[in-house]
Design a protein around this motif. Structure first.
Motif, short mmCIF file in Angstrom:
data_model
loop_
_atom_site.label_atom_id
_atom_site.label_comp_id
_atom_site.label_asym_id
_atom_site.label_seq_id
_atom_site.Cartn_x
_atom_site.Cartn_y
_atom_site.Cartn_z
N LEU A 108 44.42 35.46 33.47
CA LEU A 108 44.41 36.39 34.58
C LEU A 108 45.85 36.76 34.92
CD1 LEU A 108 42.77 37.83 36.89
CD2 LEU A 108 43.24 35.80 38.27
N ASP A 109 46.17 38.06 34.87
CA ASP A 109 47.49 38.54 35.25
C ASP A 109 47.57 38.57 36.77
OD1 ASP A 109 49.66 40.41 35.95
OD2 ASP A 109 49.77 40.77 33.80
N LEU A 110 48.51 37.81 37.34
CA LEU A 110 48.59 37.70 38.80
C LEU A 110 49.09 38.98 39.46
CD1 LEU A 110 50.02 34.08 39.15
CD2 LEU A 110 47.67 34.85 39.50
N ARG A 111 49.76 39.85 38.70
CA ARG A 111 50.27 41.08 39.28
C ARG A 111 49.20 42.17 39.30
NH1 ARG A 111 55.10 41.03 35.05
NH2 ARG A 111 53.23 40.55 33.84
N THR A 112 48.44 42.28 38.22
CA THR A 112 47.43 43.35 38.13
C THR A 112 46.02 42.85 38.41
OG1 THR A 112 47.05 42.97 35.76
CG2 THR A 112 48.86 44.45 36.36
N ARG A 113 45.85 41.51 38.42
CA ARG A 113 44.53 40.87 38.55
C ARG A 113 43.60 41.24 37.38
NH1 ARG A 113 47.14 38.39 42.01
NH2 ARG A 113 46.25 37.62 43.97
N ARG A 114 44.21 41.61 36.25
CA ARG A 114 43.43 41.94 35.05
C ARG A 114 43.06 40.65 34.33
NH1 ARG A 114 44.85 43.00 29.61
NH2 ARG A 114 43.29 44.28 28.53
N GLN A 115 41.78 40.52 33.99
CA GLN A 115 41.23 39.32 33.37
C GLN A 115 40.98 39.58 31.89
OE1 GLN A 115 38.37 36.91 35.76
NE2 GLN A 115 36.98 37.30 34.07
N THR A 116 41.40 38.63 31.03
CA THR A 116 41.23 38.78 29.58
C THR A 116 40.51 37.56 29.02
OG1 THR A 116 43.29 40.05 29.43
CG2 THR A 116 42.41 39.14 27.39
N GLN A 117 39.43 37.76 28.29
CA GLN A 117 38.72 36.66 27.66
C GLN A 117 39.41 36.28 26.36
OE1 GLN A 117 34.50 37.26 27.20
NE2 GLN A 117 34.19 35.34 26.09
N LEU A 118 39.69 34.99 26.19
CA LEU A 118 40.43 34.51 25.03
C LEU A 118 39.55 33.81 24.00
CD1 LEU A 118 43.63 33.08 26.79
CD2 LEU A 118 43.25 35.38 25.86
N THR A 119 38.48 33.14 24.43
CA THR A 119 37.55 32.51 23.47
C THR A 119 36.16 33.07 23.69
OG1 THR A 119 36.97 30.64 24.90
CG2 THR A 119 38.90 30.38 23.49
#
Length: 454
Positions: free
Chosen positions: A290-301
């Motif tokens: 989770l990017d704390l600046r943009t709140r963008r969430q990325t699934q890694l597994t």
């Protein structure tokens, strides 16, 4: 000689002078390495502690004298707990703090087998400022090897004692110290079925203890940012897990988000701009960033197995996590984008709660084998596994910022028929020989070690 180093935190300032002079003393005093005795190799086996004399700092008035005694006590306790130093009994000292101001009689200090000598002074000005000066001497070589001075308000002496301890540790071992740090943990109290859990913080030696939450809501698994004095922790709001960001210095708190499938608070990336976490969706647990600046969430597994407890490498390029995708709970590494997943543990039992060392050379973990828990370390490529300690239940390893010491919590059954439990904090170094209890006013679990205080 007038070079200054300025440190600032919590509204008070520390000014260090004579840094340029110290650099010249070091260069001149150790031009011939064969003469240098005040050194210790902490990379091999269980090193023999260095005998060191830590004298009371001489004061220019009764209050300054008391502060000087307090500083010497904190330095002595810090260095002794590291397991690398053996502070000598003050009753054996051959010079008073006052006489040391006119010169060190090295031959006399050699008679009591001191290899190192720490001296200092405390002077106070009418406006309340306190000047604290210290010197470290190599007794065998008969010379000063480092020395610094700090100007603080009178109540700033304890932190200066930790900074001095770090300076001594670094000069003798060649590595950064870890004494000017804090520990955040979960303070536990009450009966087993009505456990009250509060977020608490203290200096690494247990002093300056305070509670950050009032215990009215359940809090779990605090994590420190490696770049700021900020933590994440997991709490339950209306019976739903919620992650908070808490700035220790300002007291500012904000909600990072509601995460229904979360069981552990997320861990920060090395630059503090992201967090990595495990979320359960549709009954399956995977790793997300989770990017704390943009709140963008990325699934890694994306795997039908349970992937959880992720931790970044110190360069941010890798992630270690635990997973049962191979049939048993083991440790895996992958690139920070989720690619190139590799299994690194193959031992019997279950491996969990991996944490990458700040040095990058080791990963700490918890292992359950048979009916015993272990705290151990392993290289990122899966070689060199070592078990450091074992107990009925040990868990939650966290690294000191120099990567040489771990803290964890240990639980024991207590009370009638073992229905209660006691949870206490412990520290241990990488040799596995220097395990110490860390005293807290209540039961304690889930420690997190801060970086060095800026």
């Amino acid at each position: 000689m007038q070079a200054n180093a300025l440190f600032s935190t919590g509204g008070w300032r520390i000014v260090g002078r004579f840094i340029a002079l110290v650099a010249m003393v070091l260069a001149a005093g150790f031009a011939a390495p064969a003469r240098a005795e005040l050194e210790i190799d902490i990379t091999s086996g269980n090193p023999t502690p260095i005998p060191i004399a830590i004298t009371n700092f001489a004061g220019d008035n009764p209050n300054a004298t008391q502060i000087g005694q307090n500083i010497a006590g904190v330095i002595s306790a810090n260095l002794e707990r590291s397991g690398l130093f053996r502070p000598l009994e003050p009753a054996k000292f051959v010079q008073t703090p006052e006489s040391l101001k006119t010169g060190v009689r090295f031959a006399d200090w050699r008679l009591i087998q001191a290899q190192g000598l720490v001296t200092g002074t405390v002077t106070q000005s009418p406006d309340g400022r306190t000047r604290i000066e210290f010197r470290l001497f190599d007794v065998t070589a008969g010379q000063q090897v480092t020395g610094l001075a700090y100007t603080v308000q009178a109540d700033g002496w304890r932190r200066v004692a930790h900074i001095i301890s770090d300076a001594i540790y670094k000069r003798v071992t060649g590595e950064e110290g870890y004494f000017d740090t804090r520990i955040v943990y979960i303070a536990e109290s009450g009966p087993a079925l009505q456990r009250v859990k509060q977020l608490a913080i203290m200096d690494q030696d247990g002093q300056n203890h305070r509670f950050l939450t009032d215990g009215r809501v359940l809090v779990l698994t605090p994590r420190f940012s490696p770049s700021t004095q900020e933590i994440t922790y997991l709490s339950y709001f209306n019976n739903r897990p919620r992650v908070y960001l808490f700035n220790i210095d300002t007291g500012r708190q904000e909600v990072l988000g509601d995460f229904p499938g979360m069981t552990f608070a997320p861990r920060f990336s090395p630059d503090g701009n992201k967090v990595i976490m495990s979320l359960a969706t549709s009954g399956n647990s995977d790793i997300y960033s989770l990017d704390l600046r943009t709140r963008r969430q990325t699934q890694l597994t994306n795997h039908p197995g349970i992937d959880t407890s992720p931790s970044y490498s110190p360069d941010g390029n890798k992630v270690v996590f635990e997973s049962d995708r191979g049939g048993t709970q083991q440790l895996y590494t992958m690139n920070a984008d989720g690619s190139d997943v590799k299994r690194i543990t193959f031992g019997q039992g279950r491996y969990g709660t991996p944490v990458w060392s700040p040095r990058g050379d080791l990963i700490a973990f918890t292992r359950l084998a048979g009916d015993k828990f272990y705290i151990g370390v392993i290289r990122p490529d899966g070689t060199g596994e070592r078990l450091l300690t074992e107990a009925y239940h040990v868990e939650g390893p966290t690294w000191a910022p120099n990567g040489r010491v771990l803290m964890f919590f240990k639980e024991r059954p207590s009370g009638q028929a073992g229905k209660q439990r006691q949870a206490k904090l412990y520290s241990i170094d990488l040799t596995g020989f220097n395990e110490r209890q860390v005293l807290t006013p209540t039961d304690a679990s889930d420690p997190a070690w801060s970086p060095l205080i800026p």
